[in-house]
Design an enzyme around this catalytic site. Structure first.
Site, PDB file in Angstrom:
ATOM      1  N   ASP A  29      77.910  36.941  50.073  1.00 24.76           N
ATOM      2  CA  ASP A  29      76.720  36.680  49.257  1.00 24.76           C
ATOM      3  C   ASP A  29      75.970  35.496  49.883  1.00 24.76           C
ATOM      4  OD1 ASP A  29      75.984  37.195  45.915  1.00 24.76           O
ATOM      5  OD2 ASP A  29      74.994  35.606  47.057  1.00 24.76           O
ATOM      6  N   ILE A  30      74.668  35.632  50.032  1.00 23.08           N
ATOM      7  CA  ILE A  30      73.857  34.622  50.719  1.00 23.08           C
ATOM      8  C   ILE A  30      73.676  33.362  49.864  1.00 23.08           C
ATOM      9  CG2 ILE A  30      71.515  35.293  49.992  1.00 23.08           C
ATOM     10  CD1 ILE A  30      72.729  34.639  53.596  1.00 23.08           C
ATOM     11  N   HIS A  93      76.871  46.611  43.301  1.00 25.12           N
ATOM     12  CA  HIS A  93      77.650  45.649  44.091  1.00 25.12           C
ATOM     13  C   HIS A  93      78.700  44.999  43.209  1.00 25.12           C
ATOM     14  CE1 HIS A  93      73.914  43.768  42.673  1.00 25.12           C
ATOM     15  NE2 HIS A  93      74.597  42.641  42.546  1.00 25.12           N
ATOM     16  N   HIS A  95      80.923  41.763  42.835  1.00 27.39           N
ATOM     17  CA  HIS A  95      81.075  40.379  43.290  1.00 27.39           C
ATOM     18  C   HIS A  95      82.568  40.042  43.329  1.00 27.39           C
ATOM     19  CE1 HIS A  95      76.853  38.867  42.515  1.00 27.39           C
ATOM     20  NE2 HIS A  95      76.845  39.867  41.637  1.00 27.39           N
TER      21      HIS A  95
HETATM   22  P1  5GP Z   1      73.085  40.460  40.726  1.00 25.98           P
HETATM   23  O1  5GP Z   1      72.163  41.623  41.038  1.00 25.98           O
HETATM   24  O2  5GP Z   1      74.505  40.906  40.561  1.00 25.98           O
HETATM   25  O3  5GP Z   1      72.602  39.650  39.562  1.00 25.98           O
HETATM   26  O4  5GP Z   1      73.049  39.463  41.954  1.00 25.98           O
HETATM   27  C1  5GP Z   1      72.700  39.859  43.252  1.00 25.98           C
HETATM   28  C2  5GP Z   1      73.447  39.002  44.253  1.00 25.98           C
HETATM   29  O5  5GP Z   1      73.020  39.395  45.549  1.00 25.98           O
HETATM   30  C3  5GP Z   1      73.193  37.493  44.118  1.00 25.98           C
HETATM   31  O6  5GP Z   1      74.440  36.821  44.023  1.00 25.98           O
HETATM   32  C4  5GP Z   1      72.419  37.146  45.387  1.00 25.98           C
HETATM   33  O7  5GP Z   1      72.738  35.868  45.886  1.00 25.98           O
HETATM   34  C5  5GP Z   1      72.824  38.246  46.348  1.00 25.98           C
HETATM   35  N1  5GP Z   1      71.775  38.565  47.306  1.00 25.98           N
HETATM   36  C6  5GP Z   1      70.473  38.845  47.014  1.00 25.98           C
HETATM   37  N2  5GP Z   1      69.797  39.125  48.140  1.00 25.98           N
HETATM   38  C7  5GP Z   1      70.683  39.030  49.164  1.00 25.98           C
HETATM   39  C8  5GP Z   1      70.564  39.213  50.574  1.00 25.98           C
HETATM   40  O8  5GP Z   1      69.510  39.527  51.127  1.00 25.98           O
HETATM   41  N3  5GP Z   1      71.701  39.035  51.314  1.00 25.98           N
HETATM   42  C9  5GP Z   1      72.895  38.710  50.740  1.00 25.98           C
HETATM   43  N4  5GP Z   1      73.957  38.556  51.551  1.00 25.98           N
HETATM   44  N5  5GP Z   1      73.040  38.525  49.411  1.00 25.98           N
HETATM   45  C10 5GP Z   1      71.940  38.681  48.633  1.00 25.98           C
END
Ligand code: 5GP
Length: 129
Positions: A29-30, A93, A95
């Site tokens: 995660d970035i 995804h 986590h």
């Molecule tokens: P959620 O959709 O579960 O709320 O969170 C999405 C997750 O994806 C976040 O933790 C965010 O940091 C991660 N994320 C969003 N865009 C990118 C990206 O371009 N690259 C990576 N490696 N992680 C990402």
């Protein structure tokens, strides 16, 4: 429009890759809650996890388990937590988050890592697969 994770799968956007199969990809995660925070995704682009067909869902869980076991060996922590949210990126995804304290499971406090640290962590996890 392709999700940002589909762009990662297609190599249009870079990632720190941890593991890959024909069907699944794991990458860091970035914007991690904690060092080693990893995302496991199906290559098939589906928004909500429970909309996955059963085989893909079960495959994603087995893949995530394999990555989590390697993650716990590579990154010192009390345990690896699992979370599925998806409010930001509409592409399933899982986590995987190394936990040492309750705050690591919250998506409020974040770690800042340098590219070399991301690279080293991804490599360390991959070495335990
Ligand atoms: P959620 O959709 O579960 O709320 O969170 C999405 C997750 O994806 C976040 O933790 C965010 O940091 C991660 N994320 C969003 N865009 C990118 C990206 O371009 N690259 C990576 N490696 N992680 C990402």
């Amino acid at each position: 429009m392709a999700s940002i994770f589909t762009k990662i799968i297609n190599g249009e956007i870079p990632c720190y890759k941890v593991a890959e199969t024909d069907e699944f990809l794991a990458f860091l995660d970035i914007n991690p809650n904690a060092k080693g925070h990893t995302l496991c995704i199906p290559k098939k682009e589906v928004d909500k996890i429970f909309d996955l067909d059963e085989d893909t869902y079960m495959g994603l869980m087995a893949f995530s388990r394999r990555v989590a076991i390697a993650l716990e060996k590579a990154v010192p922590c009390k345990r690896v937590g699992v979370s599925v949210i998806g409010l930001e990126v509409p592409h399933v995804h899982v986590h995987l988050i190394p936990l040492n304290r309750m705050d690591d499971a919250r998506f409020l406090s974040k770690e800042t890592l340098q590219p070399e640290e991301f690279e080293a962590i991804a490599k360390a996890i991959a070495s335990h697969l």
